[in-house]
Motif scaffolding. Sequence first.
Motif, short mmCIF file in Angstrom:
data_model
loop_
_atom_site.label_atom_id
_atom_site.label_comp_id
_atom_site.label_asym_id
_atom_site.label_seq_id
_atom_site.Cartn_x
_atom_site.Cartn_y
_atom_site.Cartn_z
N SER A 1 0.81 -1.22 0.00
CA SER A 1 0.00 0.00 0.00
C SER A 1 0.85 1.27 0.00
O SER A 1 0.32 2.36 0.19
N ILE A 2 2.15 1.12 -0.21
CA ILE A 2 3.04 2.28 -0.21
C ILE A 2 2.90 3.06 -1.52
O ILE A 2 2.81 2.48 -2.60
N LYS A 3 2.93 4.37 -1.40
CA LYS A 3 3.04 5.25 -2.56
C LYS A 3 3.92 6.42 -2.15
O LYS A 3 3.46 7.55 -1.95
N ALA B 1 5.05 13.30 1.21
CA ALA B 1 4.84 14.74 1.14
C ALA B 1 4.03 15.02 -0.12
O ALA B 1 4.50 14.79 -1.23
N THR B 2 2.80 15.47 0.05
CA THR B 2 1.91 15.72 -1.08
C THR B 2 1.28 17.10 -0.91
O THR B 2 1.52 17.81 0.07
N LEU B 3 0.44 17.46 -1.85
CA LEU B 3 -0.30 18.72 -1.75
C LEU B 3 -1.23 18.72 -0.56
O LEU B 3 -1.67 19.77 -0.09
N PRO C 1 3.89 12.15 -8.06
CA PRO C 1 3.84 10.72 -8.42
C PRO C 1 3.88 10.52 -9.93
O PRO C 1 3.59 11.43 -10.70
N TYR C 2 4.22 9.28 -10.34
CA TYR C 2 4.15 8.95 -11.76
C TYR C 2 2.69 9.01 -12.23
O TYR C 2 1.77 8.76 -11.46
N SER C 3 2.53 9.30 -13.50
CA SER C 3 1.19 9.21 -14.07
C SER C 3 0.80 7.74 -14.20
O SER C 3 1.65 6.85 -14.15
N ASP C 4 -0.47 7.48 -14.35
CA ASP C 4 -0.96 6.11 -14.45
C ASP C 4 -0.44 5.38 -15.68
O ASP C 4 -0.51 4.14 -15.75
N THR C 5 0.08 6.12 -16.65
CA THR C 5 0.56 5.50 -17.88
C THR C 5 2.08 5.40 -17.95
O THR C 5 2.61 4.88 -18.93
#
Length: 509
Positions: A52-54, A77-79, A352-356
């Motif tokens: 479950s890590i991101k 660290a995110t928005l 983060p990376y995009s889903d693609t």
Amino acid sequence: FLTKVLIIKPRNYFFFFLFSYNTYAQQNNIWCFGDSAGIDFNASLPSTFNSSIKGRGSCTSIADSTGNLLFYAYTRATLFGKTTLVFNYTHQLMDNGDSIVGEGWYNELTIIPDPVNPKRFYMISVGVLDLALQQGFYYRILDMSYNGGLGKVVSKNNQLLNNFMVDCIGAIKHGNGRDWWVVCRKGDFYIGGPAHNEYTFYLTTPTGVSVPITKSVGSLTSYNLANLIFSPTGNKMIYTNPRGLLELYDFDRCTGDLTLDQTISPENTPYHFYWSSAFSPDESKLYVQTVSYPDTTYLIQFDLNAANIAASADTIFTQPLATATGGDVRLAPDGKIYVSNAYYDGFNFAFPYSDTTYNMYNSYLGVVNYPDSMGADCDFQPYSFYLGGNRTYYGLPNNPNYGLGALAGSACDTLTGIVPTPSLPTKEGELNLYFDAGWQKLFVNGHHIKGSSCLLQVFDVSGKLVYSNQNKITPPYYTHDVNCQSLSKGMYLVSLQTDKEKLQGRFVK
């Protein structure tokens, strides 16, 4: 050979028998990191699973003595803010496993077992330089006897230091094979500020976290991004930073004394942006991943037995910076060294990376198959370990050597032979308070608490009650978060009263 310690307790004596393996060596057999990545090292060939890590950097995980995952954590660290999250073995958020101090750096987090309670663990971290005043040294206590083995964070955000720190933390067993040393380094708010070379050591024993030992040793630096790693035996320690500093230290597991062996590379060495390092299993080689701006990343091998270690540097692998940045190098339970990279598209260090965004740079790890061997014989295979559809960034788990035994024959090898059962004194209750300005929360932690129910109250300086909460407790810990957004700035009195005792403290908003 590693050592297994078997403890039998008839009446009031411990008997210790030595075997040729260590029960706790399997505690590092599960890795969780990156974007949903997980590796299971229990079989002869490692396998992958979904976690479950991101997170782009700091992460840590621990298994039980047979290699089954217990829990893991990462900082993000995110928005939406900065925090550390803890997940149980079902990959669900652990009870009370949120709202934990974390800044989303790269080497700020690790886990150590309680020296005497196999169900209890310390999760330790450093806060580097947060404007919300999250800097300092923190610990939390997790107890796996709660919730049917899923665990609970029973005490969190206990702050022991409140100065700015360097983004590095390491842990190694004491020479007695039971207690744990944890080391961190003082930093500063900004690069170019006052330089420091102060290390702080905490010893975790059956009675808790000890009074710190501090020592100033090695090069002065104001850089707050770094990597600190112990050798497999714990007798050596490497410190690197992105300003080109690479230092080799000797460490005394009995006394906690740290001495500089040599500066392999001084700070401001041209083109050496050292990111991470790892010892080979026999401690004869050192692997360092480094970046040379603006165009190249390197994996370098040093021969630690060479008369001139700096001159022994051998470039094992290079790649254009326009495809991937340098990440972590970690010695794994299978005796190989794994290498991560974060994909760089030539314009952005994407997180983060995009889903693609899936490619060989973020979907694989590199592997040093024979890290004790010299040069090309170490057989580094870039992008050779497939993560099963998950992705990697910079970080790999910052797990200590759980399988390290006692330092046999040393003056501090006090747990071998027959010794009386330690008689631990009954401690008075403690109330630890930490106010987080970013979250506008007060974290209340009670240690050595007695009783079955408690009343928590917060008063302003005029004596007015501004918060109250009554609840049952499970001694010896109490933990509770108080939302302070509606409180005015000023000093407040906190009272924690159980049916056995009353504890008081103050905090300032």
